[in-house]
Design a protein around this motif. Structure first.
Motif, PDB file in Angstrom:
ATOM      1  N   ASP A 160      -1.078   5.557   7.581  1.00 43.14           N
ATOM      2  CA  ASP A 160      -1.958   6.608   7.058  1.00 43.14           C
ATOM      3  C   ASP A 160      -1.406   7.987   7.398  1.00 43.14           C
ATOM      4  OD1 ASP A 160      -3.772   4.802   6.005  1.00 43.14           O
ATOM      5  OD2 ASP A 160      -5.125   4.871   7.730  1.00 43.14           O
ATOM      6  N   ARG A 161      -0.943   8.163   8.626  1.00 38.86           N
ATOM      7  CA  ARG A 161      -0.367   9.444   9.043  1.00 38.86           C
ATOM      8  C   ARG A 161       0.883   9.777   8.233  1.00 38.86           C
ATOM      9  NH1 ARG A 161       0.624  10.096  15.325  1.00 38.86           N
ATOM     10  NH2 ARG A 161       1.745  11.899  14.450  1.00 38.86           N
ATOM     11  N   LEU A 162       1.713   8.760   8.002  1.00 35.95           N
ATOM     12  CA  LEU A 162       2.933   8.970   7.218  1.00 35.95           C
ATOM     13  C   LEU A 162       2.599   9.419   5.804  1.00 35.95           C
ATOM     14  CD1 LEU A 162       6.159   8.391   7.166  1.00 35.95           C
ATOM     15  CD2 LEU A 162       5.479   6.367   5.887  1.00 35.95           C
ATOM     16  N   ARG A 216       0.832  -1.210   0.000  1.00 29.16           N
ATOM     17  CA  ARG A 216       0.000   0.000   0.000  1.00 29.16           C
ATOM     18  C   ARG A 216       0.867   1.262   0.000  1.00 29.16           C
ATOM     19  NH1 ARG A 216      -3.172   3.256   3.730  1.00 29.16           N
ATOM     20  NH2 ARG A 216      -2.218   2.278   5.560  1.00 29.16           N
ATOM     21  N   ILE A 217       1.936   1.262   0.783  1.00 28.48           N
ATOM     22  CA  ILE A 217       2.839   2.414   0.805  1.00 28.48           C
ATOM     23  C   ILE A 217       3.542   2.568  -0.542  1.00 28.48           C
ATOM     24  CG2 ILE A 217       4.949   3.339   1.848  1.00 28.48           C
ATOM     25  CD1 ILE A 217       4.058   2.058   4.482  1.00 28.48           C
ATOM     26  N   GLU A 218       3.914   1.448  -1.154  1.00 29.45           N
ATOM     27  CA  GLU A 218       4.560   1.515  -2.464  1.00 29.45           C
ATOM     28  C   GLU A 218       3.667   2.230  -3.479  1.00 29.45           C
ATOM     29  OE1 GLU A 218       7.475  -2.428  -2.456  1.00 29.45           O
ATOM     30  OE2 GLU A 218       5.408  -2.626  -3.133  1.00 29.45           O
ATOM     31  N   ARG A 219       2.390   1.891  -3.459  1.00 25.46           N
ATOM     32  CA  ARG A 219       1.459   2.533  -4.401  1.00 25.46           C
ATOM     33  C   ARG A 219       1.240   4.003  -4.047  1.00 25.46           C
ATOM     34  NH1 ARG A 219      -1.321  -2.366  -3.450  1.00 25.46           N
ATOM     35  NH2 ARG A 219      -2.769  -1.259  -2.044  1.00 25.46           N
ATOM     36  N   ALA A 220       1.124   4.289  -2.772  1.00 32.79           N
ATOM     37  CA  ALA A 220       0.782   5.644  -2.346  1.00 32.79           C
ATOM     38  C   ALA A 220       1.929   6.627  -2.525  1.00 32.79           C
ATOM     39  CB  ALA A 220       0.338   5.630  -0.882  1.00 32.79           C
ATOM     40  N   LEU A 221       3.173   6.180  -2.313  1.00 39.59           N
ATOM     41  CA  LEU A 221       4.315   7.093  -2.308  1.00 39.59           C
ATOM     42  C   LEU A 221       5.307   6.832  -3.437  1.00 39.59           C
ATOM     43  CD1 LEU A 221       5.055   7.342   1.529  1.00 39.59           C
ATOM     44  CD2 LEU A 221       3.683   8.866   0.100  1.00 39.59           C
ATOM     45  N   ASP A 222       4.971   5.931  -4.339  1.00 43.71           N
ATOM     46  CA  ASP A 222       5.812   5.630  -5.500  1.00 43.71           C
ATOM     47  C   ASP A 222       7.230   5.248  -5.070  1.00 43.71           C
ATOM     48  OD1 ASP A 222       6.487   5.284  -8.180  1.00 43.71           O
ATOM     49  OD2 ASP A 222       7.079   7.387  -8.437  1.00 43.71           O
ATOM     50  N   ALA A 248       1.403  12.935   5.684  1.00 48.12           N
ATOM     51  CA  ALA A 248       2.490  13.891   5.916  1.00 48.12           C
ATOM     52  C   ALA A 248       3.349  14.068   4.660  1.00 48.12           C
ATOM     53  CB  ALA A 248       3.350  13.416   7.079  1.00 48.12           C
ATOM     54  N   PHE A 249       3.684  12.982   3.990  1.00 49.03           N
ATOM     55  CA  PHE A 249       4.449  13.074   2.739  1.00 49.03           C
ATOM     56  C   PHE A 249       3.695  13.884   1.711  1.00 49.03           C
ATOM     57  CE2 PHE A 249       7.465   9.733   3.995  1.00 49.03           C
ATOM     58  CZ  PHE A 249       8.593  10.102   3.273  1.00 49.03           C
ATOM     59  N   ARG A 250       2.414  13.601   1.564  1.00 47.04           N
ATOM     60  CA  ARG A 250       1.622  14.308   0.564  1.00 47.04           C
ATOM     61  C   ARG A 250       1.456  15.785   0.942  1.00 47.04           C
ATOM     62  NH1 ARG A 250      -2.999   9.606  -0.473  1.00 47.04           N
ATOM     63  NH2 ARG A 250      -1.777   8.409  -2.008  1.00 47.04           N
ATOM     64  N   GLY A 251       1.362  16.067   2.236  1.00 48.72           N
ATOM     65  CA  GLY A 251       1.231  17.442   2.684  1.00 48.72           C
ATOM     66  C   GLY A 251       2.473  18.262   2.414  1.00 48.72           C
ATOM     67  N   LEU A 252       3.626  17.641   2.530  1.00 45.10           N
ATOM     68  CA  LEU A 252       4.880  18.364   2.263  1.00 45.10           C
ATOM     69  C   LEU A 252       5.143  18.507   0.775  1.00 45.10           C
ATOM     70  CD1 LEU A 252       7.178  16.840   5.030  1.00 45.10           C
ATOM     71  CD2 LEU A 252       6.320  19.182   4.887  1.00 45.10           C
ATOM     72  N   GLY A 253       4.608  17.583  -0.030  1.00 47.14           N
ATOM     73  CA  GLY A 253       4.706  17.720  -1.475  1.00 47.14           C
ATOM     74  C   GLY A 253       5.977  17.152  -2.059  1.00 47.14           C
ATOM     75  N   GLU A 254       5.902  16.763  -3.330  1.00 45.39           N
ATOM     76  CA  GLU A 254       7.040  16.157  -4.024  1.00 45.39           C
ATOM     77  C   GLU A 254       8.191  17.127  -4.200  1.00 45.39           C
ATOM     78  OE1 GLU A 254       7.538  13.081  -5.035  1.00 45.39           O
ATOM     79  OE2 GLU A 254       5.613  12.326  -4.327  1.00 45.39           O
ATOM     80  N   GLY A 255       7.897  18.415  -4.266  1.00 41.35           N
ATOM     81  CA  GLY A 255       8.949  19.406  -4.544  1.00 41.35           C
ATOM     82  C   GLY A 255       9.595  19.973  -3.313  1.00 41.35           C
ATOM     83  N   ARG A 309       4.800   0.501   9.321  1.00 42.14           N
ATOM     84  CA  ARG A 309       4.218   0.323  10.640  1.00 42.14           C
ATOM     85  C   ARG A 309       2.774  -0.166  10.490  1.00 42.14           C
ATOM     86  NH1 ARG A 309       7.034   2.130  15.008  1.00 42.14           N
ATOM     87  NH2 ARG A 309       5.060   2.255  16.136  1.00 42.14           N
ATOM     88  N   LYS A 310       1.952   0.038  11.491  1.00 44.32           N
ATOM     89  CA  LYS A 310       0.559  -0.414  11.452  1.00 44.32           C
ATOM     90  C   LYS A 310      -0.267   0.487  10.530  1.00 44.32           C
ATOM     91  CE  LYS A 310       0.723  -2.351  16.118  1.00 44.32           C
ATOM     92  NZ  LYS A 310       0.200  -2.296  17.502  1.00 44.32           N
TER      93      LYS A 310
END
Length: 322
Positions: A309-311, A251-257, A314-321, A303-304
């Protein structure tokens, strides 16, 4: 009179309370028998912790002769005493830093090479020692036996020694491990049982040599109690929890590439140190990979579900750039 070794390593794991810790790559599901185990440790803490019987029972469970150690850290120091003095030691770039620190402590000549079996095989010389982390820390890449063959062949041809650090092999789906008379394999339970404070691991290969330099009572009463419950458990805890980790990993692989064969990932974020600070403001701890020679990357574990979900948010909130 005594001079310090001028090389230090940085390890993951939270040093600040109140942060959701993704920096240490551990099984987030503790064994059901923890409370009983600590009670047992208390009961036996008034005696010296002999563990030869447990070592034999663990051999039966693992299926190979082995040497119990206080985690891979003790195993590396024992290896230093046995094999590193004055040797050429070949270490891949961007891997676990303790290999180099131990090598320098024991006066080895360190040479860096590419973190690929076929390419690093070209560096192997007679009586040299090669460290290879599989799956690798920090990127989680796992090489199967066929992919390791060029390195194994070079080690056998040159009568060198291959040290395979398999600390995270329990997290690999359908793992495999090579055999060979010139191979030492290092394994630990601290990652797969989520208990880094309980220093228990083992070495496969050259049992008589490793046991001849091993510290007496090195794993302590808590380690002995852990082994008693581990052997009774028969690795059932791993069979139950690893599929949960694998599902979240996908799931993390798909969500965060990102992609990994282990229970952790690296991701390019630009300035890793600043990214770590930004994540801390969100009460999340990830690991800068600057100490691995990758200052633009961070490492984070699985993690669980609700924590992941929180991670992801947070990644998406900070953005790819960032």
């Amino acid at each position: 009179m005594l001079e310090p070794v001028k090389f230090s390593t940085h390890h993951g794991g939270a040093r600040e309370e109140g942060l959701l810790d993704f920096s240490a790559s551990l099984n987030p599901y503790p064994p059901d028998w923890l409370d009983e185990m600590f009670q047992r440790a208390k009961e036996i803490s008034d005696r010296y912790p002999y563990y030869e019987r447990l070592e034999e029972e663990l051999e039966g469970l693992v299926g190979e002769p082995l040497t119990l150690t206080a985690g891979i850290t003790e195993a590396l120091c024992l290896l230093g005493a046995l094999a590193l003095r004055g040797r050429k030691v070949i270490i891949p770039r961007h891997t676990y830093g303790e290999y180099e620190r131990v090598s320098r402590i024991f006066g080895a000549r360190v040479v860096k090479g590419p973190n690929e079996p076929e390419k690093i095989a070209e560096f192997v010389e007679r009586s040299s020692v090669v460290f290879f982390c599989n799956p690798n820390n920090p990127d989680g890449k796992f090489y199967r036996v066929g992919e390791l063959k060029p390195l194994i062949d070079a080690v056998e041809e040159k009568r060198a020694l291959l040290v395979l650090d398999e600390a995270f092999i329990d997290f690999v789906e359908k793992p495999e491990s090579p055999e060979g008379g010139n191979i030492v394999k290092l394994r630990t339970f601290t990652k797969s049982y989520g208990l880094p404070g309980i220093r228990v691991g083992y070495v496969i290969g050259f049992e008589e040599a490793f046991k001849s330099v091993r510290m007496p009572w090195s794993i302590g009463s808590t380690g002995v109690a852990f082994l008693e419950f581990l052997i009774e458990d028969g690795f059932e805890h791993l069979r139950r929890t690893m599929p949960l980790i694998w599902r979240e990993k996908e799931r993390i692989e798909r969500a965060l590439d990102v992609k990994s064969d282990a229970n952790f990932f690296i991701k390019r974020v630009g300035n890793a140190e600043e990214f770590v600070k930004a994540m801390k403001k969100r009460r999340i701890l990830v690991r800068s990979c600057a100490s691995f020679g990758l200052p633009e990357y961070v490492r984070f574990s699985v993690r669980k579900p609700e924590e992941n979900d929180r991670l992801i948010r947070a990644f998406r909130g900070l953005g790819e750039g960032f």
